[in-house]
Write a protein that holds these residues in place. Structure first.
Motif, short mmCIF file in Angstrom:
data_model
loop_
_atom_site.label_atom_id
_atom_site.label_comp_id
_atom_site.label_asym_id
_atom_site.label_seq_id
_atom_site.Cartn_x
_atom_site.Cartn_y
_atom_site.Cartn_z
N ILE A 35 36.09 64.89 55.23
CA ILE A 35 34.87 65.60 55.61
C ILE A 35 34.52 65.24 57.05
N SER A 36 34.18 66.23 57.83
CA SER A 36 33.70 65.95 59.18
C SER A 36 32.28 65.39 59.06
N VAL A 37 32.11 64.13 59.46
CA VAL A 37 30.79 63.49 59.34
C VAL A 37 29.98 63.83 60.60
N SER A 38 28.92 64.60 60.40
CA SER A 38 28.12 65.08 61.53
C SER A 38 27.17 64.00 62.05
N HIS A 39 26.70 64.23 63.27
CA HIS A 39 25.58 63.43 63.79
C HIS A 39 24.29 64.18 63.47
N THR A 40 23.26 63.46 63.16
CA THR A 40 21.96 64.11 62.96
C THR A 40 20.81 63.21 63.38
N THR A 41 19.68 63.87 63.71
CA THR A 41 18.47 63.11 63.99
C THR A 41 17.55 63.09 62.77
N ARG A 42 18.00 63.74 61.68
CA ARG A 42 17.20 63.69 60.44
C ARG A 42 17.23 62.28 59.88
N ASP A 53 27.60 59.75 55.05
CA ASP A 53 26.97 61.06 54.87
C ASP A 53 26.71 61.72 56.22
N TYR A 54 26.23 60.94 57.13
CA TYR A 54 25.97 61.38 58.50
C TYR A 54 26.05 60.16 59.41
N HIS A 55 26.16 60.41 60.71
CA HIS A 55 25.84 59.37 61.69
C HIS A 55 24.39 59.64 62.08
N PHE A 56 23.51 58.76 61.65
CA PHE A 56 22.08 58.96 61.91
C PHE A 56 21.75 58.38 63.28
N VAL A 57 21.29 59.24 64.18
CA VAL A 57 21.01 58.78 65.55
C VAL A 57 19.63 59.25 66.00
N SER A 58 19.16 58.62 67.08
CA SER A 58 17.85 59.01 67.61
C SER A 58 17.99 60.34 68.37
N LYS A 59 16.83 60.96 68.61
CA LYS A 59 16.81 62.21 69.36
C LYS A 59 17.36 61.98 70.78
N LYS A 60 17.00 60.80 71.33
CA LYS A 60 17.43 60.47 72.69
C LYS A 60 18.96 60.40 72.76
N LYS A 61 19.53 59.70 71.79
CA LYS A 61 20.99 59.54 71.75
C LYS A 61 21.66 60.92 71.59
N PHE A 62 21.09 61.74 70.70
CA PHE A 62 21.67 63.05 70.45
C PHE A 62 21.64 63.89 71.73
N GLY A 83 25.09 67.98 64.59
CA GLY A 83 26.21 68.39 65.44
C GLY A 83 27.53 67.73 65.07
N THR A 84 28.61 68.38 65.55
CA THR A 84 29.97 67.93 65.26
C THR A 84 30.63 67.46 66.55
N LEU A 85 31.06 66.21 66.59
CA LEU A 85 31.67 65.67 67.81
C LEU A 85 33.09 66.18 68.00
N LYS A 86 33.42 66.50 69.24
CA LYS A 86 34.78 66.97 69.55
C LYS A 86 35.83 65.91 69.21
N ASN A 87 35.57 64.70 69.66
CA ASN A 87 36.53 63.60 69.48
C ASN A 87 36.95 63.41 68.05
N THR A 88 35.94 63.38 67.16
CA THR A 88 36.21 63.12 65.74
C THR A 88 37.12 64.20 65.17
N VAL A 89 36.81 65.46 65.49
CA VAL A 89 37.60 66.57 64.95
C VAL A 89 39.04 66.49 65.48
N ASP A 90 39.19 66.29 66.77
CA ASP A 90 40.53 66.27 67.36
C ASP A 90 41.39 65.16 66.76
#
Ligand code: 5GP
Length: 198
Positions: A35-42, A53-62, A83-90
């Protein structure tokens, strides 16, 4: 599922259709799938784990990641970024089939990358009422979040046209089997058409 050529599956749906359950079931059954693990500010829910489940990050980081053009796609959904990071997918695509649990906005952005090929599946329930009941039974959203999710249903459902397959999730097992069939047929098609197969 043998690893003839790695494929990317996008699963989208309005909220409350059971997409995350299907995604996790696919990963459990097939080693090749990640599974592509997304980044989220939620903020995380009580049953969610950072990095899984996600990479939970701050709004600033995102917003820094947006500025640095690190995402293949990102969207603001229910007032949070996802969002989906390019690096992870590649990196993942070198070894695995990838499954994306993303919304229609992300799907539109990903399909702009003409070098990437996706199988796009849109999951639906039989009615808005059905999705609402699932969201209520899941009991993972505050009243406000629930309202936001239900409000976006009418707009989300319109985007079924952007997808290759529409699958009804009335019964989890049937739905899962249909998705398996789609994946198998696509994997075989890719193999037959691939120069590597000759
Ligand atoms: P939830 O908050 O319920 O986990 O997810 C809300 C919505 O965001 C779901 O429709 C889910 O598919 C979508 N989503 C999750 N990750 C991403 C992502 O990386 N990009 C986009 N565009 N949507 C995402």
């Amino acid at each position: 599922m043998s690893n003839k050529e790695n494929i990317m599956i996008i699963l989208s749906s309005p909220s409350g259709v059971g997409k995350t359950t299907i995604t996790k079931k696919l990963q459990q059954k097939y080693q090749s799938f990640k599974i592509s693990v997304s980044h989220t500010t939620r903020p995380p829910r009580s049953n969610e784990v950072d990095g899984i489940d996600y990479h939970f990050v701050s709004k600033k980081k995102f917003e820094t990641l947006i500025k640095d053009k690190k995402f293949y796609e990102y969207a603001k959904i229910f007032d949070n970024y996802y969002g989906t990071l390019k690096n992870t997918v590649d990196m993942m695509l070198k070894q695995n089939d990838i499954i994306f649990d993303i919304d229609w906005q992300g799907t539109q952005q990903l399909t702009n990358f003409k070098n990437l090929k996706f199988i796009k599946i849109f999951l639906i329930t039989s009615s808005k009422e059905d999705s609402k009941n699932r969201l209520i039974n899941r009991n993972q959203n505050t009243k406000l979040e629930l309202e936001k999710r239900l409000k976006s249903y009418n707009n989300d459902i319109k985007h079924w046209k952007d997808y290759d397959y529409i699958v009804l999730n009335q019964n989890l097992e049937n739905c899962f089997q249909q998705i398996e069939k789609i994946i198998f047929s696509q994997k075989n098609k890719i193999f037959i058409n691939s120069p590597k197969a000759q």
